[in-house]
Design an enzyme around this catalytic site. Structure first.
Site, short mmCIF file in Angstrom:
data_model
loop_
_atom_site.label_atom_id
_atom_site.label_comp_id
_atom_site.label_asym_id
_atom_site.label_seq_id
_atom_site.Cartn_x
_atom_site.Cartn_y
_atom_site.Cartn_z
CD GLU A 159 0.69 0.32 3.21
OE1 GLU A 159 0.82 1.76 2.97
OE2 GLU A 159 1.66 -0.34 3.52
CD GLU B 273 7.74 1.55 -0.46
OE1 GLU B 273 8.32 0.65 -1.05
OE2 GLU B 273 7.95 2.59 -0.42
#
Length: 355
Positions: A177, A320
């Protein structure tokens, strides 16, 4: 392309793990040239993979980390050390291959798929999947972050993407994300579901000061008091104090589970999505593989609430999908143990008594 209509339909297709395959996997592990259980978590993963796929040494196919991006209206309350425009700037970095998740994905031989779930702006790039529901969430300190319809649309988008990727050959997923401010809704989700105080749930995120952390805790308390999310209704929690990328990842997890594919869960934000998915469909927990214990305060409480057992402790808190991609190596190692390690009989080694 439309696969489903609503949340109930998404969750109905998630089946329990194949217990027969898990028993066969455990029996095989116990015949390998090692003391029973001595490979610890690798053995647990091997058994779990058998339950997910029905195969003792499954071919995992393409490995894909899905990085979902969204902005958060709550950033206007001063909860992050970085401005919101960093979200779209980092998305361009992902697409150029320059972020940490890109480096670690290349190391793991994995693909990175980047998705705009709710960036507050227009990012044009041929490599970006546009599943934008709206331009960022609303400020949850003052009103619901999303309408229920918006939250359901984001979950559906994630679910359908998982089905598309599985159809294209992805056999191992990871959650990733990007969204400035997204540790705040993640902490609010933990507090809402777990009955945990915002002070225990909230951490420093991007490295905020003591003063800003106090403000962050106040904002989460205000969001919970303003919206009164119902922990018995997971979509209510997600809509009121969640995020568009969190909702998208919730759907991705449900879609992977519906496709009988393992999905590796990254850190704090990804685990908030995993907890939401588990509350929507308890059977989905069987398809989740924990990757690492984040350095973010509250993650230990969150993984416990979600029923996930992380493998790594590297004090990482980047997000991430970085920790999840590192865990790909361990998942593949578990498959190789099942496929390549000799049994006592094959090696001509005397087994332990009772085996």
């Amino acid at each position: 392309m439309s696969y489903v209509k609503g949340i109930e339909e998404m969750t109905a297709g998630i089946l329990p793990l194949d217990e027969g395959a898990m028993e066969r996997a455990q029996q095989h592990l116990d015949q390998l040239t090692k003391p029973p259980g001595s490979l610890g978590k690798l053995e647990e993963i091997a058994v779990q993979l058998a339950g997910i796929t029905g195969e003792l040494a499954p071919s995992l196919g393409t490995k894909t980390v899905v990085v979902m991006a969204g902005d958060h209206g709550v950033c206007e309350e001063g909860v992050s050390a970085f401005p919101s425009e960093v979200t779209w700037q980092m998305v361009l970095n992902f697409l150029a291959g320059g972020a940490a998740v890109n480096v670690l994905a290349r190391h793991a031989g994995a693909n990175v798929v980047c998705v705009d779930m709710g960036i507050n702006g227009d990012v044009e790039h041929p490599g970006l999947l546009n599943r934008k529901i709206r331009r960022g969430t609303r400020n949850m300190a003052k009103e619901a972050a999303m309408t229920r319809e918006e939250a359901e649309a984001a979950v559906k988008a994630g679910y359908e993407l998982a089905l598309e990727l599985a159809a294209q050959g992805t056999g191992l997923f990871a959650t990733g994300e990007m969204g400035i401010g997204n540790t705040t809704p993640s902490a609010a989700i933990l507090a809402a579901f777990g009955g945990i105080t915002p002070a225990a749930a909230a951490g420093r995120g991007t490295g905020i000061s003591d003063q800003r952390l106090v403000r962050k805790i106040e904002v989460i308390e205000q969001a919970l008091q303003t919206n009164l999310p119902n922990p018995e209704d997971p979509m209510d929690v997600l809509a009121k104090v969640g995020g568009l990328e969190i909702a998208g990842l919730t759907g991705l997890i449900l879609g992977a589970a519906s496709s009988r594919k393992p999905i590796v869960i990254d850190g704090f934000i990804s685990t908030a999505a995993a907890l939401t998915a588990a509350r929507l469909a308890p059977a989905a927990k069987g398809y989740m593989i924990g990757s690492h214990l984040s350095g973010e305060q509250g993650h230990a409480l969150l993984v416990k609430e979600a029923g996930i057992s992380p493998m790594l402790g590297l004090d990482m808190r980047l997000g991430e999908g970085t920790g999840a991609v590192l865990a790909f190596h361990l998942v593949e190692a578990a498959v190789k143990i099942m496929a390549e390690m000799a049994t006592f009989a094959q090696a001509g080694v005397s087994g332990s008594e009772g085996h």
